[in-house]
Motif scaffolding. Sequence first.
Motif, PDB file in Angstrom:
ATOM      1  N   TRP A  52      -2.496  10.670 -39.393  1.00  0.00           N
ATOM      2  CA  TRP A  52      -1.910   9.452 -39.953  1.00  0.00           C
ATOM      3  C   TRP A  52      -1.202   9.810 -41.254  1.00  0.00           C
ATOM      4  N   ARG A  53       0.110   9.547 -41.300  1.00  0.00           N
ATOM      5  CA  ARG A  53       0.929   9.853 -42.475  1.00  0.00           C
ATOM      6  C   ARG A  53       0.791  11.323 -42.896  1.00  0.00           C
ATOM      7  N   GLY A  54       0.579  12.180 -41.916  1.00  0.00           N
ATOM      8  CA  GLY A  54       0.487  13.611 -42.189  1.00  0.00           C
ATOM      9  C   GLY A  54      -0.908  14.092 -42.543  1.00  0.00           C
ATOM     10  N   PHE A  55      -1.887  13.202 -42.529  1.00  0.00           N
ATOM     11  CA  PHE A  55      -3.258  13.585 -42.895  1.00  0.00           C
ATOM     12  C   PHE A  55      -4.233  13.192 -41.775  1.00  0.00           C
ATOM     13  N   GLU A  56      -5.336  13.931 -41.670  1.00  0.00           N
ATOM     14  CA  GLU A  56      -6.344  13.667 -40.639  1.00  0.00           C
ATOM     15  C   GLU A  56      -7.561  13.008 -41.282  1.00  0.00           C
ATOM     16  N   THR A  57      -7.371  11.771 -41.735  1.00  0.00           N
ATOM     17  CA  THR A  57      -8.436  11.105 -42.490  1.00  0.00           C
ATOM     18  C   THR A  57      -8.790   9.735 -41.918  1.00  0.00           C
ATOM     19  N   LEU A  58      -8.482   9.498 -40.657  1.00  0.00           N
ATOM     20  CA  LEU A  58      -8.791   8.192 -40.074  1.00  0.00           C
ATOM     21  C   LEU A  58     -10.210   8.160 -39.496  1.00  0.00           C
ATOM     22  N   GLY A  59     -10.429   8.902 -38.409  1.00  0.00           N
ATOM     23  CA  GLY A  59     -11.758   8.981 -37.817  1.00  0.00           C
ATOM     24  C   GLY A  59     -12.243   7.685 -37.187  1.00  0.00           C
ATOM     25  N   LEU A  60     -11.348   6.812 -36.725  1.00  0.00           N
ATOM     26  CA  LEU A  60     -11.748   5.579 -36.048  1.00  0.00           C
ATOM     27  C   LEU A  60     -11.944   5.870 -34.559  1.00  0.00           C
ATOM     28  N   GLN A  61     -12.927   5.211 -33.929  1.00  0.00           N
ATOM     29  CA  GLN A  61     -13.224   5.490 -32.528  1.00  0.00           C
ATOM     30  C   GLN A  61     -13.303   4.223 -31.710  1.00  0.00           C
ATOM     31  N   SER A  62     -13.164   4.414 -30.382  1.00  0.00           N
ATOM     32  CA  SER A  62     -13.329   3.314 -29.454  1.00  0.00           C
ATOM     33  C   SER A  62     -13.635   3.881 -28.076  1.00  0.00           C
ATOM     34  N   LEU A  63     -14.214   3.058 -27.211  1.00  0.00           N
ATOM     35  CA  LEU A  63     -14.477   3.412 -25.818  1.00  0.00           C
ATOM     36  C   LEU A  63     -13.806   2.391 -24.910  1.00  0.00           C
ATOM     37  N   THR A  64     -13.255   2.839 -23.792  1.00  0.00           N
ATOM     38  CA  THR A  64     -12.638   1.913 -22.856  1.00  0.00           C
ATOM     39  C   THR A  64     -13.701   1.137 -22.087  1.00  0.00           C
ATOM     40  N   ASP A  65     -13.364  -0.095 -21.687  1.00  0.00           N
ATOM     41  CA  ASP A  65     -14.290  -0.925 -20.932  1.00  0.00           C
ATOM     42  C   ASP A  65     -14.090  -0.711 -19.435  1.00  0.00           C
ATOM     43  N   GLU A  66     -14.651  -1.625 -18.620  1.00  0.00           N
ATOM     44  CA  GLU A  66     -14.565  -1.493 -17.166  1.00  0.00           C
ATOM     45  C   GLU A  66     -13.124  -1.513 -16.677  1.00  0.00           C
ATOM     46  N   GLU A  67     -12.247  -2.161 -17.420  1.00  0.00           N
ATOM     47  CA  GLU A  67     -10.842  -2.237 -17.025  1.00  0.00           C
ATOM     48  C   GLU A  67      -9.993  -1.163 -17.687  1.00  0.00           C
ATOM     49  N   GLY A  68     -10.658  -0.210 -18.355  1.00  0.00           N
ATOM     50  CA  GLY A  68      -9.934   0.882 -18.995  1.00  0.00           C
ATOM     51  C   GLY A  68      -9.310   0.509 -20.318  1.00  0.00           C
ATOM     52  N   ARG A  69      -9.618  -0.677 -20.837  1.00  0.00           N
ATOM     53  CA  ARG A  69      -8.992  -1.150 -22.065  1.00  0.00           C
ATOM     54  C   ARG A  69      -9.814  -0.760 -23.295  1.00  0.00           C
ATOM     55  N   PHE A  70      -9.119  -0.564 -24.414  1.00  0.00           N
ATOM     56  CA  PHE A  70      -9.766  -0.254 -25.686  1.00  0.00           C
ATOM     57  C   PHE A  70      -9.037  -0.967 -26.810  1.00  0.00           C
ATOM     58  N   GLU A  71      -9.741  -1.102 -27.924  1.00  0.00           N
ATOM     59  CA  GLU A  71      -9.144  -1.696 -29.121  1.00  0.00           C
ATOM     60  C   GLU A  71      -9.583  -0.906 -30.336  1.00  0.00           C
ATOM     61  N   ILE A  72      -8.647  -0.581 -31.196  1.00  0.00           N
ATOM     62  CA  ILE A  72      -8.928   0.065 -32.475  1.00  0.00           C
ATOM     63  C   ILE A  72      -8.945  -1.013 -33.547  1.00  0.00           C
ATOM     64  N   ALA A  73     -10.137  -1.334 -34.028  1.00  0.00           N
ATOM     65  CA  ALA A  73     -10.249  -2.323 -35.097  1.00  0.00           C
ATOM     66  C   ALA A  73      -9.979  -1.645 -36.442  1.00  0.00           C
ATOM     67  N   ASN A  74      -9.551  -2.411 -37.415  1.00  0.00           N
ATOM     68  CA  ASN A  74      -9.256  -1.884 -38.759  1.00  0.00           C
ATOM     69  C   ASN A  74      -8.265  -0.722 -38.687  1.00  0.00           C
ATOM     70  N   ALA A  75      -7.274  -0.859 -37.830  1.00  0.00           N
ATOM     71  CA  ALA A  75      -6.288   0.198 -37.628  1.00  0.00           C
ATOM     72  C   ALA A  75      -5.284   0.231 -38.779  1.00  0.00           C
ATOM     73  N   PRO A  76      -4.614   1.373 -38.971  1.00  0.00           N
ATOM     74  CA  PRO A  76      -3.564   1.442 -39.997  1.00  0.00           C
ATOM     75  C   PRO A  76      -2.432   0.468 -39.689  1.00  0.00           C
ATOM     76  N   ALA A  77      -1.734   0.083 -40.720  1.00  0.00           N
ATOM     77  CA  ALA A  77      -0.634  -0.860 -40.547  1.00  0.00           C
ATOM     78  C   ALA A  77       0.608  -0.190 -39.984  1.00  0.00           C
ATOM     79  N   ASP A  78       0.611   1.149 -39.893  1.00  0.00           N
ATOM     80  CA  ASP A  78       1.760   1.863 -39.356  1.00  0.00           C
ATOM     81  C   ASP A  78       1.305   2.788 -38.227  1.00  0.00           C
ATOM     82  N   GLU A  79       2.157   3.712 -37.828  1.00  0.00           N
ATOM     83  CA  GLU A  79       1.897   4.564 -36.669  1.00  0.00           C
ATOM     84  C   GLU A  79       0.810   5.598 -36.948  1.00  0.00           C
ATOM     85  N   PHE A  80       0.015   5.894 -35.907  1.00  0.00           N
ATOM     86  CA  PHE A  80      -1.019   6.928 -36.011  1.00  0.00           C
ATOM     87  C   PHE A  80      -1.177   7.599 -34.648  1.00  0.00           C
TER      88      PHE A  80
END
Length: 649
Positions: free
Chosen positions: A426-454
């Motif tokens: 993220w922004r050239g640094f590896e300091t996020l460390g957010l995780q998620s697991l997909t559900d039965e439908e293969g979907r996931f959500e990243i909560a508290n995600a950065p406001a820009d691309e990662f």
Amino acid sequence: MLFAQTLSRCGALVVVVGLFSATQARGGDEPPAPASPSAETRPATRPAVPILRGQVLNHVGGGIGKVEVIVRIPRGTADPDRQTDVVAQAFTDDMGDFVVTAEQRIPGPLVAQLKKAGYAEITRDVEPGREGKVPFLDVEMQGGLKIKGQVREIAEHNAVKHARILVRSAYKELTGESDEEGRFEVTEVLPGPAELIVEADGFGRHREEIRAAEDLEPLSIELKPQRIVHLKIVDEHDEPIAGVTVEVLDQPHDDFRTQVTDASGKADFRGLHFEAETLALRLTHERYAGSAEFDRSIELPSDAVESSHTLTMTPAGIVSGIVRDAVSGEPLGGARVIAGNRITARMPMTWTDFEGRFKLTGVPPGEVPLTVHLAGHAPGLKVVEIKPLEEAQAEIMMPARATAGGVVVDGNGKPIKEAYVWTTRWRGFETLGLQSLTDEEGRFEIANAPADEFELVIMASGYEPCRGNKLCAGQKDAKFTLTAAHGGADKDQAARAGPRAGEAATNIEVITLEGKKLALDKLRGKVVLLDFWATWCGPCVGEVPNLVKVHEAFGTREDFVMLSVSLDQDERALRDFVQKRKMTWNHACGEDGGADKAADTYGVSAIPALFVINREGKIAASGLRGGEIKNQVQKALDAGSDSRRRKDE
């Protein structure tokens, strides 16, 4: 899968023992057998009623199984016509719980006696429960074994008096001292593997693994002369640095020491092993750039047992400031602030106070990114110029909470459940460390995600890891396709990772949280339960109670080793997790601990991934869940015992 904060207990074992007849004859005279009553006059069988409940624990709160609980009537109150004062008895289950039952409630006080080989016997008075309630007995059992021996010096075999004896038995430390003849005795030792450490002035520290048992022969300890190492820590101008925490590790002899330098920057280490050749060091100080791991070393001379060494530390800086909400400008307390380009176990880290203020010490000089995480907000980041021995100021604004998500599918467009999604760059640094697991439908959500691309890494059992994927805040339906590994991902592969049963277990080397080096090829002859997991993984946490049961059943055996390799990036969180849940076995974590390399070696693309490795170093079972974990460990232990028995015959 949710995991309760307290482990559920198994159903208590109930043993029904009938009361002895008050008219039972004594001596050798046999009374005439009474006539059998008719069906009309035969009394109905009385249901068993509990007369005592309880649990038997060890000193760390773990249940002790197979403890015999005998309930007696106190002396002087028993019926004189009875041959015994025993009312009933039972055994504890695997979790240490027990229920003693009888045909009827017993009025008046009772006495409970608890016995198990290797433990000190316990007797407790039991008062009747109030208002008909069953009394509850909570007991902690102590070890009942002794370790004794004699300490001598190796050259002339003279007795060494006043040697300090330390026995570490099941995470309990017991101490003693040798007498004028060098003899010692340590009591209250728990059965099973133990570590014996012997120290005496002028000698190197002696360490050895032993097994505490009833028939343990007296030990003969021979001490060798000590090595002495004088260290001096200075800055770039050769000025001494006081207050440096110096950690020294003699890895081949499993010897760890720590000291803090005095006003002259010196720290002396005595009692080092005579055969030590190299010492690994870790230096930390709030105003100097410290070591993340044991990345420094010194070579010890082969022609002298005493040597002096000087090490230099580079000045670091301090950064302090405040974290605010980007919209309201209000200060934010409880936010985690980390300094560095990537998340490591020992990177400078702190939390903001109630006024949103923070202070980080020991920050390496240069342009350093500060990353802030707080639930309910997008991460904040600010690059700060850090100068040696100076304090920089920083104000970090945290944007409003953002979310991002998508779906993970296979080559045929079918959803993949329980795929692990991990945010990385993220922004050239590896300091996020957010995780998620997909559900039965293969979907996931990243909560508290950065406001820009990662960037993301996506892994699932039976599929090749997918790296370098990009996601932006606000995206909800991004699609990521995983490629099947090894020619396909059948339904069985979803519960399996890495080598299969019958294949040789590839060697891995890790450093545990206690700094101990473990290598699979050094554990031949033992059964190993190898567990790849993480604290953020719901299914992994769901298996924790089953792993605790395995350790309670087999953890004291010298032919069994448990090793959990965590994919967590936050070592502090891992330590807190395993301590709270009493997961008192070997744990490794992070890149520096060898966990990442070990997971790659075993082809772990989804967790939990568990392997049982037999004494010959082959995979005995894999893809385990629930009670099958304990069953397969028991099977491997029994198989080894049977083969040794046949060999002896």
